[in-house]
Design a protein around this motif. Sequence first.
Motif, PDB file in Angstrom:
ATOM      1  N   TYR A 149     116.719 125.464  41.731  1.00 28.76           N
ATOM      2  CA  TYR A 149     115.751 126.218  42.655  1.00 28.76           C
ATOM      3  C   TYR A 149     114.751 127.183  42.311  1.00 28.76           C
ATOM      4  CZ  TYR A 149     116.555 121.153  44.203  1.00 28.76           C
ATOM      5  OH  TYR A 149     116.416 119.486  43.627  1.00 28.76           O
ATOM      6  N   PRO A 150     113.451 127.652  42.088  1.00 23.85           N
ATOM      7  CA  PRO A 150     113.537 128.867  41.967  1.00 23.85           C
ATOM      8  C   PRO A 150     112.809 129.449  42.497  1.00 23.85           C
ATOM      9  CG  PRO A 150     111.497 127.515  40.964  1.00 23.85           C
ATOM     10  CD  PRO A 150     112.812 126.747  41.509  1.00 23.85           C
ATOM     11  N   ASN A 151     112.165 128.831  44.311  1.00 24.54           N
ATOM     12  CA  ASN A 151     112.077 129.398  45.317  1.00 24.54           C
ATOM     13  C   ASN A 151     113.535 129.899  46.853  1.00 24.54           C
ATOM     14  OD1 ASN A 151     109.718 129.581  44.925  1.00 24.54           O
ATOM     15  ND2 ASN A 151     109.380 128.014  45.239  1.00 24.54           N
ATOM     16  N   ASN A 184     116.978 131.453  47.418  1.00 18.84           N
ATOM     17  CA  ASN A 184     117.961 133.238  47.030  1.00 18.84           C
ATOM     18  C   ASN A 184     119.148 132.528  46.389  1.00 18.84           C
ATOM     19  OD1 ASN A 184     119.843 132.773  49.125  1.00 18.84           O
ATOM     20  ND2 ASN A 184     117.724 134.227  50.386  1.00 18.84           N
ATOM     21  N   LYS A 215     116.726 135.961  44.021  1.00 16.11           N
ATOM     22  CA  LYS A 215     116.661 134.822  43.118  1.00 16.11           C
ATOM     23  C   LYS A 215     116.835 134.500  41.858  1.00 16.11           C
ATOM     24  CE  LYS A 215     112.335 133.304  46.102  1.00 16.11           C
ATOM     25  NZ  LYS A 215     111.127 133.570  46.692  1.00 16.11           N
ATOM     26  N   LYS A 233     115.712 133.726  39.146  1.00 10.88           N
ATOM     27  CA  LYS A 233     114.948 134.452  37.939  1.00 10.88           C
ATOM     28  C   LYS A 233     114.837 135.510  37.699  1.00 10.88           C
ATOM     29  CE  LYS A 233     110.961 133.216  40.500  1.00 10.88           C
ATOM     30  NZ  LYS A 233     110.644 134.971  40.958  1.00 10.88           N
TER      31      LYS A 233
END
Length: 254
Positions: free
Chosen positions: A91-93, A95, A129, A131
Amino acid sequence: MVKQPIITVKNLVKNYGDFAAVKGISFEVYDGEIFGLLGPNGAGKTTTLEIIETLREKTSGEVTVDGLSIENDADKIKQRIGVQLQAAGYYPNLNLSELIKLFCGLYGIDKTPAEMLEKVALTDKAKSKYKDLSGGQKQRFSIATTLINNPKIIFLDEPTTGLDPQARRNLWDLIREIRDSGTTVVITTHYMDEAEELCDRVAFVDGGHIVGIDTPNHFIDQLVATGFERKKQVKLANLEDVFINLTGKEWREG
Ligand code: ATP
């Protein structure tokens, strides 16, 4: 020491429609080893791994993992193995700390993010995060997620592709630590130097067949015994050694 098989594959076949991707392969992976599946693109490595991981249906053959059959005991097998997710699964949001908590919740396992991140030297990235990590850090994080359920075996599909030499060597150290702590590691790679350095045994896969299976040293000794010689004189170091020597080998990633 007697080597106990933890994975047994017998006459495994996988057809995609008319196309035979895996053509009746047999091999064993021993408990506690780093086992490498090597071969060119399209050889059938990923297909074979995914069948063992119970993520893909076989066409025929027999596969057991830790004494359990992939046909009858897929759920139990899933509890005993660790598999890397594709990056899109994170999940990108969230951490790293939150992602580990999420995985612990999914597995119903009581582990702290701090202890998992420490295992893969990402303690200082707990609030970052996924990404925003470097390639090597992403791989280390994804290996941490494979370890959450205390697996007996982890599967790593090309874990060092695209990494720089330092990040690769750090990952090799991590994979050896995991093996030394008692977890069997099954890895695919295109890098022959990596397989030679890291794997206890390797199987060469080509066109859906296994064309050889042995320890790296034995393979090389056998080839040399046939009178094989490399064309060029072997240098005592290579450009990668120069790079590591100039830039250092500490945990340091941009
Ligand atoms: P790579 O190193 O490129 O990942 P690989 O050895 O892992 O290769 P596989 O991904 O197992 O190879 O693929 C083996 C063969 O099966 C390839 O020719 C591939 O195109 C084909 N294949 C894989 N998955 C499917 C699918 N779902 N449907 C049809 N063909 C497939």
